[in-house]
Structure formats: structure tokens, C-alpha cells
Write a protein that holds these residues in place. Structure first.
Motif, PDB file in Angstrom:
ATOM      1  N   ASP A 283       0.766  -1.349   0.254  1.00 15.00           N
ATOM      2  CA  ASP A 283       0.045  -0.122   0.131  1.00 15.00           C
ATOM      3  C   ASP A 283       0.906   1.176  -0.213  1.00 15.00           C
ATOM      4  O   ASP A 283       1.283   1.747   1.074  1.00 15.00           O
ATOM      5  CB  ASP A 283      -0.801  -0.056   1.269  1.00 15.00           C
ATOM      6  CG  ASP A 283      -1.830   0.978   1.164  1.00 15.00           C
ATOM      7  OD1 ASP A 283      -3.030   1.025   2.106  1.00 15.00           O
ATOM      8  OD2 ASP A 283      -1.878   2.002   0.349  1.00 15.00           O
ATOM      9  N   GLY A 284       1.374   1.585  -1.006  1.00 13.72           N
ATOM     10  CA  GLY A 284       2.276   2.738  -1.315  1.00 13.72           C
ATOM     11  C   GLY A 284       1.642   3.959  -0.998  1.00 13.72           C
ATOM     12  O   GLY A 284       2.303   5.289  -1.007  1.00 13.72           O
ATOM     13  N   ASP A 285       0.313   4.283  -0.503  1.00 18.84           N
ATOM     14  CA  ASP A 285      -0.307   5.699  -0.586  1.00 18.84           C
ATOM     15  C   ASP A 285       0.344   6.304   0.697  1.00 18.84           C
ATOM     16  O   ASP A 285      -0.019   7.520   0.889  1.00 18.84           O
ATOM     17  CB  ASP A 285      -1.678   5.564  -0.782  1.00 18.84           C
ATOM     18  CG  ASP A 285      -2.383   4.861   0.128  1.00 18.84           C
ATOM     19  OD1 ASP A 285      -1.861   4.275   1.270  1.00 18.84           O
ATOM     20  OD2 ASP A 285      -3.765   4.544  -0.081  1.00 18.84           O
TER      21      ASP A 285
ATOM     22  N   LEU B 211       0.994  -7.784  -8.091  1.00 12.77           N
ATOM     23  CA  LEU B 211       2.675  -8.049  -8.158  1.00 12.77           C
ATOM     24  C   LEU B 211       3.610  -6.933  -7.451  1.00 12.77           C
ATOM     25  O   LEU B 211       3.348  -5.731  -7.693  1.00 12.77           O
ATOM     26  CB  LEU B 211       2.952  -7.944  -9.654  1.00 12.77           C
ATOM     27  CG  LEU B 211       4.459  -8.033 -10.004  1.00 12.77           C
ATOM     28  CD1 LEU B 211       4.968  -9.431  -9.399  1.00 12.77           C
ATOM     29  CD2 LEU B 211       4.752  -7.809 -11.404  1.00 12.77           C
ATOM     30  N   ILE B 212       4.261  -7.286  -6.487  1.00 10.97           N
ATOM     31  CA  ILE B 212       5.306  -6.598  -5.779  1.00 10.97           C
ATOM     32  C   ILE B 212       6.532  -7.145  -6.353  1.00 10.97           C
ATOM     33  O   ILE B 212       7.009  -8.284  -6.462  1.00 10.97           O
ATOM     34  CB  ILE B 212       5.168  -6.734  -4.390  1.00 10.97           C
ATOM     35  CG1 ILE B 212       3.773  -6.491  -3.759  1.00 10.97           C
ATOM     36  CG2 ILE B 212       6.358  -6.124  -3.580  1.00 10.97           C
ATOM     37  CD1 ILE B 212       3.835  -6.421  -2.424  1.00 10.97           C
ATOM     38  N   PHE B 213       7.479  -6.152  -6.930  1.00  6.38           N
ATOM     39  CA  PHE B 213       8.825  -6.468  -7.578  1.00  6.38           C
ATOM     40  C   PHE B 213       9.972  -5.450  -6.903  1.00  6.38           C
ATOM     41  O   PHE B 213       9.837  -4.557  -6.879  1.00  6.38           O
ATOM     42  CB  PHE B 213       8.450  -5.798  -9.026  1.00  6.38           C
ATOM     43  CG  PHE B 213       9.744  -6.655  -9.873  1.00  6.38           C
ATOM     44  CD1 PHE B 213       9.585  -7.844 -10.584  1.00  6.38           C
ATOM     45  CD2 PHE B 213      10.686  -5.557 -10.179  1.00  6.38           C
ATOM     46  CE1 PHE B 213      10.661  -8.298 -11.365  1.00  6.38           C
ATOM     47  CE2 PHE B 213      11.799  -6.067 -10.918  1.00  6.38           C
ATOM     48  CZ  PHE B 213      11.897  -7.351 -11.658  1.00  6.38           C
TER      49      PHE B 213
ATOM     50  N   ALA C 139      -4.068  -5.563 -11.322  1.00  3.07           N
ATOM     51  CA  ALA C 139      -4.727  -4.607 -10.975  1.00  3.07           C
ATOM     52  C   ALA C 139      -3.919  -3.582 -10.058  1.00  3.07           C
ATOM     53  O   ALA C 139      -3.923  -2.370  -9.937  1.00  3.07           O
ATOM     54  CB  ALA C 139      -5.933  -4.780 -10.270  1.00  3.07           C
ATOM     55  N   TYR C 140      -2.601  -4.388  -9.215  1.00  4.34           N
ATOM     56  CA  TYR C 140      -2.226  -3.589  -8.315  1.00  4.34           C
ATOM     57  C   TYR C 140      -0.417  -3.886  -8.475  1.00  4.34           C
ATOM     58  O   TYR C 140      -0.280  -5.135  -8.559  1.00  4.34           O
ATOM     59  CB  TYR C 140      -2.284  -3.969  -6.879  1.00  4.34           C
ATOM     60  CG  TYR C 140      -3.886  -3.765  -6.496  1.00  4.34           C
ATOM     61  CD1 TYR C 140      -4.245  -2.636  -5.923  1.00  4.34           C
ATOM     62  CD2 TYR C 140      -4.645  -4.830  -6.559  1.00  4.34           C
ATOM     63  CE1 TYR C 140      -5.546  -2.311  -5.818  1.00  4.34           C
ATOM     64  CE2 TYR C 140      -6.107  -4.474  -6.418  1.00  4.34           C
ATOM     65  CZ  TYR C 140      -6.396  -3.367  -5.853  1.00  4.34           C
ATOM     66  OH  TYR C 140      -7.790  -3.072  -5.756  1.00  4.34           O
ATOM     67  N   LEU C 141       0.279  -2.804  -8.882  1.00  8.00           N
ATOM     68  CA  LEU C 141       1.628  -3.072  -9.024  1.00  8.00           C
ATOM     69  C   LEU C 141       2.555  -2.087  -8.350  1.00  8.00           C
ATOM     70  O   LEU C 141       2.400  -0.930  -8.095  1.00  8.00           O
ATOM     71  CB  LEU C 141       1.908  -2.838 -10.447  1.00  8.00           C
ATOM     72  CG  LEU C 141       3.432  -2.821 -11.110  1.00  8.00           C
ATOM     73  CD1 LEU C 141       4.097  -4.203 -10.703  1.00  8.00           C
ATOM     74  CD2 LEU C 141       3.565  -2.540 -12.562  1.00  8.00           C
ATOM     75  N   SER C 142       3.480  -2.742  -7.299  1.00  8.31           N
ATOM     76  CA  SER C 142       4.749  -1.888  -6.780  1.00  8.31           C
ATOM     77  C   SER C 142       5.942  -2.545  -7.109  1.00  8.31           C
ATOM     78  O   SER C 142       6.308  -3.551  -7.263  1.00  8.31           O
ATOM     79  CB  SER C 142       4.396  -2.268  -5.318  1.00  8.31           C
ATOM     80  OG  SER C 142       3.047  -1.864  -4.757  1.00  8.31           O
TER      81      SER C 142
ATOM     82  N   HIS D 251      -3.541   0.673  -9.269  1.00 11.94           N
ATOM     83  CA  HIS D 251      -2.737   1.250  -8.285  1.00 11.94           C
ATOM     84  C   HIS D 251      -1.284   1.136  -8.866  1.00 11.94           C
ATOM     85  O   HIS D 251      -0.777  -0.030  -9.087  1.00 11.94           O
ATOM     86  CB  HIS D 251      -2.941   0.466  -6.972  1.00 11.94           C
ATOM     87  CG  HIS D 251      -2.070   1.083  -5.884  1.00 11.94           C
ATOM     88  ND1 HIS D 251      -2.419   1.781  -4.809  1.00 11.94           N
ATOM     89  CD2 HIS D 251      -0.751   0.922  -5.690  1.00 11.94           C
ATOM     90  CE1 HIS D 251      -1.420   2.128  -3.938  1.00 11.94           C
ATOM     91  NE2 HIS D 251      -0.247   1.336  -4.441  1.00 11.94           N
ATOM     92  N   LEU D 252      -0.520   1.950  -9.004  1.00 10.48           N
ATOM     93  CA  LEU D 252       0.865   1.704  -9.367  1.00 10.48           C
ATOM     94  C   LEU D 252       1.722   2.657  -8.286  1.00 10.48           C
ATOM     95  O   LEU D 252       1.435   3.913  -8.365  1.00 10.48           O
ATOM     96  CB  LEU D 252       1.157   2.352 -10.660  1.00 10.48           C
ATOM     97  CG  LEU D 252       2.579   2.304 -11.284  1.00 10.48           C
ATOM     98  CD1 LEU D 252       3.259   1.047 -11.369  1.00 10.48           C
ATOM     99  CD2 LEU D 252       2.661   2.978 -12.671  1.00 10.48           C
ATOM    100  N   ASP D 253       2.580   2.147  -7.823  1.00 15.65           N
ATOM    101  CA  ASP D 253       3.851   3.034  -7.024  1.00 15.65           C
ATOM    102  C   ASP D 253       4.979   2.611  -7.200  1.00 15.65           C
ATOM    103  O   ASP D 253       5.352   1.124  -7.070  1.00 15.65           O
ATOM    104  CB  ASP D 253       3.317   2.882  -5.533  1.00 15.65           C
ATOM    105  CG  ASP D 253       3.677   1.516  -4.671  1.00 15.65           C
ATOM    106  OD1 ASP D 253       4.453   1.370  -4.137  1.00 15.65           O
ATOM    107  OD2 ASP D 253       2.707   0.981  -4.840  1.00 15.65           O
ATOM    108  N   ILE D 254       5.924   3.380  -7.670  1.00 17.64           N
ATOM    109  CA  ILE D 254       7.275   3.180  -7.939  1.00 17.64           C
ATOM    110  C   ILE D 254       8.166   3.812  -6.830  1.00 17.64           C
ATOM    111  O   ILE D 254       8.108   5.208  -6.942  1.00 17.64           O
ATOM    112  CB  ILE D 254       7.731   3.602  -9.265  1.00 17.64           C
ATOM    113  CG1 ILE D 254       6.569   2.816 -10.360  1.00 17.64           C
ATOM    114  CG2 ILE D 254       9.083   3.378  -9.946  1.00 17.64           C
ATOM    115  CD1 ILE D 254       6.837   3.118 -11.949  1.00 17.64           C
TER     116      ILE D 254
END
Length: 1133
Positions: free
Chosen positions: A757-759, A845-847, A872-875, A896-899
């Protein structure tokens, strides 16, 4: 949870039918007895729905139902026993066939033992059949029951997963909640010399008190004026020390960071905690006490430390009892009124109907208004009825059936529970009733993660098999349907809305319907149980250092579920307790201080669920390998556990093994034999201990190849992997995947594994315990010390900057110790990553911590949309060497995308969008986008210009709601294409020091710019709220036509209001008064600047044009408050 006979018996008959056809039944020789059992159940099952319905009003039927439930629990245990004993015999026979004479003799010996056991099992089944015969022949009961001759299990209605009419922003429609919230907030912000002020919201349960309190708590004005905020739900049996501890953690968090959160207050008395709290409250506190039941909370122990604190306190109390509020002497009380019929119909209509259903709305309005009247103006009741109506036909007959239902009459149900809630329960299909009741075993308003409750349901056998589908997937559908019916409340602040709670009225309803089958008690509380009733499920809170259960539980020996809640002191479980729980299926010890489990845990052969999350467990006994039925073993964040027993590889029924954030040296070889595993989190490749003195063998990735049912998988230390070929092939059920390389201490990033949860937005408890600016803790209200106030603020700010600089130096030093990689190592890790190609079923996916120089081919593919149509969710976190991002804009369902931590990335160009052509969409479903810690990122362009100088005509970010750019110091400009994000609500720009302007964006609600030293222009924007902090070179702020509120936190050295503020005010004055939207200015500044804004001084001509103004020093001790209509002027300078 209470057994729902209709559903339980139908599921059981299905299991028995399968059992009759299997080898185990033949080996045990109990086919005749089991067949008789099946036939007797078939005979009575047509009466069960009627019996459940009538049992509440007829003591005779109630006793009949209770007897039948006891029989069914015993029958369920018998099938378990058959499966275990028959399975042992089959295994022995197989070993004998394969291994010659010696094992054949062992097989003969086991046959003699089994013959004796088989007679015992047959005898038990015959006894159950005798009891069933008595039940089935009781004509005095059956003659009063309605038989459904052609009875079939109630069809499972399709789950409503995307019903827009249910996804309303506010529970209470119309403007009333806005008016009420503004009234209370304005009263809270009025000047007063009181140290502590109490504001109250009073009203009956379900009327919307908490909704209104949450609206106030999350308001920007509260956040700006109260540096410390805390929300506390107050149960009837609240713990004084726990509440004090929560407040201490919140107050300490602003200065001590995460270390404060981890502090334990176990064993400390009130007399020790109260002065600690008082010393930490140096700033203004806003405290919500939700659902208070008596005055002791305030009068006896909160008032004293809050009154002695340096900062002032504003307390908002919600309660059902007006006398409780009066006893606390509130400054203001707001009674929440019931909804009028028109507002209630508007809420019901918005919940039930979607767009394009205007004809249905008009046709059903009359009967809908009658239904609303029956809800008696309670929003909770209206929402529950909406859950009934939305799942049924839009026919007049169905709505009139709901209106006339007997379920509105709540005989033997808590008087405070609205009848509409009982109707919503009665309308549930049988399979959902059981799941709903199980949720009420947890405390009121406690948040739960949806996967926890799903695993509970599976362990208790509440989920019937449907073909080859995973039971967990079926259970997740049940969960979503309960949400759609408004029987569970989702926390919208969590990623994917995966946390939920249950309203106290609904929990009370569930507790009443469970009767004595399920109880939630506080440790030491007397069990009030009727004669002949048996407790099957028990939740206990506030357990002491040793697990102690009521005598009745120990004597009956029929407990199936035991859950410890809020029991951090519990350290010891004695053998004698577990031996009295032979039928236990669920054991939840999470968040206790348990260090070890007794060896006799292996004797609880029916145990299916063990939860040890966040405990002090350091060893799992080898005897756990005897738990042939164990499905779930949760060990999340067990920081003292370094090894798993080898016997864990014998748990062939295991479906979930959660070892995330556990410092294991390795995962035992043989984990691949657990063919039913569908959730494996925290799988460590290889062995952490280079000495490996115990000669234990770790796992390679190949171990996972045969685990075809995996739906959730976390892989760590992938740099040790030799190959990734075939590891994820055929994992067609895989939905959630974490790929992680280097340990955090090796790559120097200092980050934990995280939750995706990058927010950074919390749930309202601790997320607002931050300091928005330096503060003078030794400040006083003496006007002669105004200059000292400013000097102290500056000194504190300098000290904070010095500490921050030291932290950065230490971090740089740590990062400098990173591992140097050879070319061969780079190639090896990139090769393995390329081979780890996930299936198209992937959703999350968490990478992270990938040391390679380029992303794998499966992420860089030009057909990414076809490879991952469900993602749908990528970190993407902490990549030191990758210079180019994948074409993520092609992902059709990415939300949802957080880099984070892309150190080598300098440019993000059109390739980030993927293939572009006129009319195409890039990031079509993306709602949340965050870039964080991108130290070398300089340019962000979203398309290549065509010959005519224009970009391609495509839809870009059409659903983006929140965008955050944090710690991107070299980024010079926002991409022009961001203006295509027509639904952008919030934009946050922090520490983007090279950014020069923000213009021509469609930000609909909020823009925050913080620590942007080169920013010179903000213009042509449509947001309502603007916050500017530490932007010393900002010169132009203009053409903000919809701006309503401006928050300005000035640089420390600023002695004058910025020129752009005066220009902005003049622009607003040129607009006709009826069209002016700008209403409020809030400023934090030094004392010199504050004085210049006083009436008659040089900046007063600007201030007096603004309807509502608050100007404060950084410490918030000195202030100016001004309101234009009605006129109010107050300053303490």
C-alpha cells in the motif's frame, strides 16, 4: 457462529455421498452405517428451513433444533475420524505393497488394530443413527413444520461485485452532514482559554454518529489546527492502560518516529502512564472517543493528564446516552436527528438503483417510501434493507413482500437492534447466514483483513466445494456479497478495500442469533448459558498471562473455535488446557506473547487453523506434523522464529503457510509435497546461514513447480536461485505474487517488505500524528515574549534540520556499503528473472530490490496487455540499476501503481505508455499513481510529437484520482499529458526542487506543494484546496477559479506576505460576490509576519477581504482569527 441446519446438512450429505464412493469407506467397512445416516438426513432435511425459522417463537421446536445440531456436530466429527483412520490404513497398505515382507507384517499388525477401531467407529455411527431416528419420528414437532418436498439447497445467487449504486461517497445523502460538520468544526475552532473542551454527538445506534465524527476528524481544518489527532473506539469494557498507551504512542510519534509505536506499556500502572502522557502533549490534541457508555472514561482518568499537558485538548465524544454526555460537561452537544422520509428514500434509491433505471425508481417510489418509514429514519437500517432489495427483482411484488415480511418483528432480539437488520439476515441464502454469524465472534468495530475471515470459514467447513474451484475463491465471493448487502463495512482507506468491520448493531444481531453456540466474553466474565446448551465457539478478550478457560468449556470438551482477542500479556498455554479441547478446529493466538506451543498440540487431530501472527513464538514443535487436517498456519512477523520443523512437510492438508517477515534461515526441503498449498508467503530461497551447522537443506525454486494450486506466493532472496524455468508455469490460479531479491540490510534501503500500500494513508488512528512545522515547546502566552517565541521556533527548526542531516549522512554511509556485482552475477540474476514469467491470472505484483540492469522480458513486452490482462496492483520498489520502466500504460485493469527508489532512472518517456495510436487509452483504469525517491529523474514526457507539433489523440489517465511525486529533486516539469487526467482529485508534490511551474491541470479537489524551492508559478487550475509550504520562489498564483481554501506555511525567514497572495485576492475581488468561491485562508508564519497582518497594520487590507482567516505562529501559540460575516476579530498578539 450458530450452525444453520439447512446449509450444514446439505453440505454434509454431499460429503457423505463422496465418502460412500471412496476407498476409505470400503477399507473401514462402515458403508452400511454411513448409508443409513445419509438416508435419515435426506428424510428430515426438507423440514430444516422451516424449523430454523420457527425455533425462535416455539420452545419445543427450539429444543428439537438444538438436539439435531448436537447430532450433526457429532456426525461431522465422525466423518473426520473415518478419514483419518481409513487414511492411515490405506497408507499402510500402499507401503506394504511397495516394500515387501517386513512392511507387509506391519500392515497385518495395523489391520488387527484397525479392526478394533473399525468396530468402535461403526458403533458411534449406529448411535448417531439411533438419535437421528428419534428426531425424525417426533411427529409432535414435524407436524408443525412446513415441508418443502422438492427441497434443494438454496441456489447461490451471483455475487454483485461491481454495483455502482452501492458505492456512494457518503452514507448520509444531501447536505445535512456538511452543515452539521461545519457547525461543530466552527465551534471547535473558536477562541477559548479552556484547557480541555468536550463536544458531543448524541443519538441512538445506527443513526450516523460515527459517520459525522469521521467527517469532522478527516476535515482539513482539524488537521491544520491540531498537530496531534487520535481516534479511539471505546468498548463497554475498555482498558484504561491500553487507551493511555495508545495516546502516548500517538503523541510520541511526531518526535520519536516508529520506535514510539513499538513501545510496550505492559505492566505499567495508570500512575506511571498519566504523567508520561501529560509530558508528551506539548501540542494541541484532537481526540475522538467513539461510542462512550459512561463518564468514568473522562472524569476518572483522561481529564487529569490532559489538563496537566502543555497543549490544549479538544475532545469529540459520540454516545447513545445523553446523561453520559451531561456528566462530562460538554461545551456543545449536537443531537443527530433521524432521517426524514424524503432523505431516507433518496439514500435507498441511490443504494439500490443505477443509472438508466429512472422508470423503476418512479414505479417503486410509493412502496419504497413505506419501506423507508419502517426503517424509522436510521441510515444503518436503510442500508441493510438496500442490501436486500438490490439482490432481488425490481418487481412490485418482491418489494411488497419485503414490506410485509414477518422478519420486521424482532421477538427475542435486542430491543436496540432495528427490525430491518433481522429482515436483511432472513433474506440471506443459508450459506451466507453461517458466514455472517461467524463474523460476530469478533469485537465491535474491530478491523479484520478479509483473508482472515475467509480462512476461518474454510476451516469451519462453511464453504461447500464447487467443482475444481478453490474454496478460498468461493469464500471471497461470499465476502463480497456480504459487503454488497451492507452487512459488512469496508474500510475505504485500505488498498483494494480488503479490511472490514461489523457495525455493533449487526454484531449484536449475530450474537443473539448464535445464542449459546458462540460467545464473546472478557476473561473472568461469567458464562451465562442455558441448561443443555453447549458452547462450540468462544472469543475471549483481556486474557491474563496464562490461558485459562471457563470450567464449563473444559468439562464439555466440544469447543471447535477458540480466539484470543486483545490479549498481549498471554504467554503460557498448558498441556492440560489443550487436552480438554479434542474437537478444536480453529485456534487463534495472534498478537499474544506466546513463546512456545505444548507438544500435545499434535494430538488435536481435528485442528485446521493455527494463527500465531505477531507472537513471540521461537519454536514450533515437531509434533505439529501429526495434524493431518491442518489447513492454515499463520506465522506472519514472528521475529524470534528462525527455523521451521522438518515435520511441517508432512502437513498434506495445508492450504496456507504465511511466513512473511519471519527471519527464517531456510524453508525445509520437501515443502513441494504439500499439494493443496494455495497461499505461500515468505518463501526463502536457499539457506541464510553459511555455516549451516545443523546440515539442514534449504529449498530451491524447483521445489515449487508441482504446487499448481498456488494463488498467493511470496519469493525472497531470489539472487540465490539457479534457475526459474517452469517455476510459475501452469500456476493458472496465481493472483498475488511478490518477487524479492537482496535482503534490505544488504542493499541499504532500510525498507521492510511492506504491504503493497504505497499511498501511506492510514486508517485514521496514527496517520495524522505528525508535526507540520517546528514548535516551541517552552512557549507561553506572555505577549512580551513574542520575539522569544519566534527565536525558539527557529532554534528548534535548526535542531530538526541538523538531526535530519545526520540521518541522511548515516543512510548514505549505509548505502555505500552495498554489494559490488560482477558481470556474471548480473547476467545470472537477470536470466532467472526472465525465466520467472508469471501467468496471465496475476492481479497483484510486488517487484522489489531487483539488482539487475533491465526489467525482465515479460514486463517489457509490447503485448503486456495480453500477458497480464488482470493485473490491478503493481508496486516496484528499490531498483538500483534499471534505467527504463516497462510499458505499464498498456495494462488494461491496472488501478494502483507505486514506484519507489528508481535510482538509475533519468527519463520516463513515451515508452512508459506502451503502444499508442489515435483513440487508444493509456492507463485506462489507473486510480492511484506514486513516484517516491527518484533522485536522478529529470524528465517525464508522455508522447513523441507528431509532424504537426501535436501529440497523438489518446485517452491518458482517464480514471486517475490521486497522483503523488515525492523526493524527485531533479524533475523539471510535469508532462503535458497529465492535463488529460480529467478525474484527478488530488495532486501531491513534495521535494521536487527543480519543478518550475504547475499549470493547466484538471485537479478537481486538492493540490499540495511542499519543499519545492524552484517553483515559481501555479496557474490555470481548478482545485478547491491549495496548500503551499516552503516554496520561497513562488511568484505567480493565478486563475484558480474554484479555489475555496488556501493553506500557506511560510518559510522561516519570510517577513512579508507573498506578493502573489495579494494578487490572488484582487483577482477574486473582481468576480461578482455571488460567484466568489474563495472562503478561507490559513497561514503559519513567524511572529513578525503575524503582527503585520493585525488590524491596522500593513497587511490588514489583504486580510480583511477574506471571509475566514486563521494566522498562527509555527507553535500555534500566537494567533489571529478573523471572520467577515458575521464579523469576528480575535488576536492574542
Amino acid at each position: 457462529m450458530a450452525m444453520v441446519l439447512d446449509s450444514f446438512v446439505s453440505r454434509y450429505i454431499g460429503e457423505v455421498t463422496v465418502f460412500l464412493e471412496g476407498e476409505i469407506c470400503k477399507v473401514l467397512g462402515v458403508k452400511k452405517e454411513i448409508k443409513t445416516l445419509q438416508e435419515k438426513l435426506e428424510t428430515i432435511k426438507c423440514y430444516l428451513e422451516s424449523a430454523e425459522r420457527k425455533s425462535r417463537g416455539d420452545p419445543g421446536i427450539e429444543a428439537w433444533v438444538r438436539k439435531l445440531k448436537d447430532i450433526m456436530y457429532d456426525a461431522d466429527d465422525i466423518i473426520d475420524l473415518c478419514m483419518m483412520e481409513g487414511g492411515k490404513l490405506l497408507e499402510a497398505r500402499g507401503s506394504a505393497s511397495a516394500s515387501g515382507v517386513r512392511f507387509a507384517l506391519s500392515f497385518v499388525s495395523s489391520c488387527f488394530r484397525c479392526t478394533k477401531h473399525r468396530h468402535e467407529i461403526a458403533g458411534e455411527i449406529e448411535a448417531i443413527n439411533g438419535r437421528l431416528k428419534q428426531i425424525a419420528e417426533d411427529n409432535s414437532i414435524l407436524s408443525n413444520l412446513q415441508s418443502s418436498v422438492s427441497h434443494q439447497p438454496q441456489p447461490e445467487r451471483p455475487t454483485v461485485l461491481e454495483t455502482t449504486s452501492l458505492e456512494v461517497d457518503e452514507d448520509i445523502v444531501g447536505g445535512q452532514i456538511e452543515v452539521d460538520a461545519d457547525t461543530l468544526i466552527n465551534a471547535m475552532l473558536e477562541d477559548t482559554k479552556q484547557k480541555c473542551r468536550i463536544f458531543g454527538i448524541v443519538g441512538m445506534g445506527g443513526i450516523g454518529k460515527t459517520t459525522l465524527a469521521r467527517k469532522i476528524y478527516n476535515d482539513e481544518r482539524i488537521r491544520v489546527n491540531f498537530p496531534i489527532q487520535k481516534w479511539l473506539y471505546i468498548s463497554k469494557n475498555f482498558s484504561e492502560t491500553k487507551l493511555l498507551g495508545e495516546l502516548i504512542r500517538c503523541a510520541a510519534n511526531k518526535s520519536e518516529g516508529d520506535e514510539a509505536k513499538q513501545e510496550s506499556f505492559e505492566g505499567q500502572s495508570r500512575s506511571e502512564l498519566e504523567p508520561k502522557l501529560a509530558s508528551l502533549l506539548t501540542k494541541n490534541l484532537f481526540l475522538v472517543l467513539d461510542d462512550v457508555w459512561n463518564t468514568n472514561l473522562w472524569n476518572d482518568f483522561l481529564r487529569k493528564p490532559l489538563s496537566k499537558a502543555v497543549g490544549s485538548s479538544t475532545i469529540l465524544v459520540t454516545t447513545r446516552k445523553e446523561n453520559v454526555l451531561k456528566g462530562m460537561r460538554p461545551s456543545y452537544t449536537h443531537p443527530v436527528e433521524k432521517m426524514d422520509v424524503n432523505s431516507g428514500w433518496m439514500l435507498l434509491r441511490n443504494l439500490v438503483f443505477g443509472d438508466g433505471e429512472e422508470d423503476d425508481k418512479r414505479r417503486l417510489e410509493e412502496v419504497g417510501m413505506k419501506i423507508v418509514r419502517k426503517c424509522d429514519g436510521l441510515p444503518l437500517a436503510i442500508k441493510a434493507i438496500a442490501g436486500v432489495l438490490v439482490c432481488n427483482d425490481r418487481s412490485m411484488a418482491k418489494w411488497e413482500e419485503v414490506l410485509g415480511s414477518d422478519a420486521w418483528n424482532m421477538d427475542q432480539i435486542d430491543d436496540e437492534v432495528p427490525g430491518a437488520l433481522n429482515l436483511s439476515y432472513v433474506d440471506l441464502p443459508s450459506h451466507l447466514k453461517q458466514c455472517f454469524l461467524y463474523c460476530s465472534l469478533h469485537p465491535q468495530k474491530s478491523d479484520m483483513y478479509y483473508k482472515e475471515i475467509i480462512r476461518f470459514w474454510v476451516a469451519e467447513g462453511l464453504i461447500a466445494q464447487q467443482g475444481n474451484r478453490l474454496l478460498e475463491d468461493i469464500a471471497e465471493e461470499y465476502y463480497h456479497e456480504l459487503i454488497c448487502r451492507n452487512l459488512l463495512q469496508v474500510d475505504p482507506g485500505t488498498l483494494g478495500k480488503k479490511n472490514f468491520s461489523m457495525h455493533d448493531h449487526l454484531r449484536s444481531l449475530g450474537a443473539c442469533l448464535m445464542k449459546d453456540e458462540g460467545k464473546l466474553i472478557r476473561h473472568g466474565q461469567r458464562l451465562d448459558v442455558r441448561v443443555n446448551a453447549k458452547i462450540r465457539r468462544l472469543s475471549v478478550s483481556k486474557m491474563g498471562s496464562k490461558l485459562v478457560l471457563p470450567d464449563q468449556i473444559m468439562e464439555e470438551k466440544c469447543l471447535r473455535t477458540l480466539i484470543l482477542i486483545d490479549s498481549p500479556r498471554t504467554k503460557i498455554i498448558e498441556d492440560s488446557v489443550l487436552r480438554m479441547l479434542p474437537h478444536l478446529r480453529v485456534l487463534d493466538l495472534s498478537y499474544t506473547s506466546i513463546k512456545t506451543l505444548p507438544d500435545c498440540i499434535g494430538d488435536l487431530l481435528q485442528l485446521r487453523y493455527i494463527d500465531l501472527d505477531e507472537t513471540n513464538i521461537y519454536e514450533i514443535p515437531e509434533s505439529i506434523g501429526r495434524l493431518a487436517n491442518l489447513q492454515t498456519l499463520n506465522l506472519y512477523n514472528c521475529e524470534y522464529l528462525h527455523r521451521l520443523p522438518k515435520a511441517i512437510t508432512m502437513l498434506h492438508s495445508l492450504r496456507c503457510l504465511d511466513i512473511e517477515n519471519v527471519p527464517l534461515t531456510h524453508v525445509p526441503k520437501g515443502i513441494g509435497k504439500l499439494m493443496d498449498l494455495n497461499n505461500l508467503g515468505g518463501f526463502v530461497v536457499g539457506h541464510n546461514d553459511p555455516t549451516n551447522k545443523l546440515n539442514e537443506e534449504g529449498c530451491d525454486l524447483e521445489e515449487l513447480q508441482v504446487l499448481s494450486k498456488l494463488s498467493c506466493l511470496g519469493l525472497y532472496r531470489l539472487e540465490r536461485a539457479v534457475t526459474g524455468v517452469s517455476v510459475l508455469v501452469d500456476k493458472t490460479l496465481l493472483k498475488e505474487l511478490t518477487l524479492s531479491w537482496m535482503a534490505s540490510e544488504e542493499d541499504g534501503d532500510g525498507d521492510g517488505d511492506g504491504d503493497g500500500d504505497g499511498d501511506g494513508d492510514g486508517d485514521g488512528d496514527d496517520s495524522n500524528c505528525e508535526d507540520d512545522g517546528g514548535e516551541d515547546e517552552n512557549d507561553n502566552d506572555d505577549n512580551n515574549n513574542d520575539d522569544d517565541d519566534d527565536d525558539d521556533d527557529d532554534e528548534e527548526e535548526e535542531e530538526e534540520e541538523k538531526e535530519k542531516g545526520n540521518e541522511e549522512d548515516n543512510r548514505d554511509e549505509d548505502e555505500g556499503q552495498g554489494v559490488t556485482w560482477t558481470e556474471e552475477q548480473f547476467q545470472a540474476v537477470e536470466k532467472v528473472c526472465d525465466e520467472l514469467s508469471p501467468p496471465s491470472s496475476l492481479e497483484d505484483l510486488i517487484f522489489q530490490r531487483f539488482p539487475g540492469r533491465q526489467f525482465p522480458g515479460w514486463l517489457m513486452s509490447t503485448s503486456l496487455d495480453k500477458s497480464f490482462p488482470n493485473l490491478a496492483y503493481l508496486s516496484i520498489w528499490n531498483l538500483k540499476s534499471c534505467t527504463e520502466l516497462p510499458p505499464l500504460g498498456m495494462l488494461p485493469l491496472l488501478k494502483h501503481l507505486d514506484i519507489t527508489g528508481g535510482e538509475a532512472i533519468k527519463t520516463i518517456g513515451p515508452g512508459f505508455l506502451g503502444r499508442t495510436f489515435p483513440g487508444a487509452s493509456a492507463f485506462p483504469k489507473l486510480e492511484y499513481l506514486e513516484f517516491y525517491e527518484m533522485p536522478n529523474w529529470e524528465e517525464w514526457s508522455v508522447w513523441r510529437m507528431e509532424e504537426n507539433g501535436q501529440g497523438p489523440h489518446l485517452k491518458l489517465f482517464p480514471n486517475l484520482k490521486i497522483c503523488k511525486l515525492i523526493d524527485c529533486p531533479k524533475l523539471t516539469a510535469l508532462p503535458e499529458g497529465l492535463s488529460h487526467a480529467t478525474n484527478l482529485k488530488e495532486l501531491y508534490l513534495e521535494s521536487t526542487q527543480d519543478l518550475r511551474e504547475i499549470t493547466k491541470l484538471r485537479v478537481n479537489y486538492k493540490l499540495e506543494v511542499i519543499d519545492n524551492t524552484m517553483l515559481s508559478r501555479i496557474s490555470n487550475l481548478s482545485m478547491k484546496y491549495l496548500k503551499v509550504e516552503d516554496c520561497p520562489n513562488l511568484e505567480y498564483v493565478e486563475n484558480l477559479d474554484r479555489l475555496q481554501q488556501l493553506v500557506l506555511i511560510c518559510p522561516r525567514q519570510m517577513k512579508q506576505l507573498p506578493q502573489w497572495l495579494s494578487s490572488l485576492i484582487q483577482q477574486r475581488q473582481s468576480i461578482p460576490s455571488a460567484q466568489r468561491s474563495f472562503r478561507k485562508l490559513e497561514v503559519q508564519c513567524n511572529i513578525v509576519l503575524l503582527k503585520s497582518c493585525l488590524e491596522g497594520n500593513e497587511n490588514w487590507h489583504i486580510i480583511q477581504q477574506i471571509p475566514d482567516v486563521i494566522i498562527q505562529t509555527y507553535s500555534r501559540k500566537k494567533y489571529l482569527r478573523y471572520s467577515k460575516h458575521p464579523r469576528m476579530y480575535d488576536a492574542n498578539v
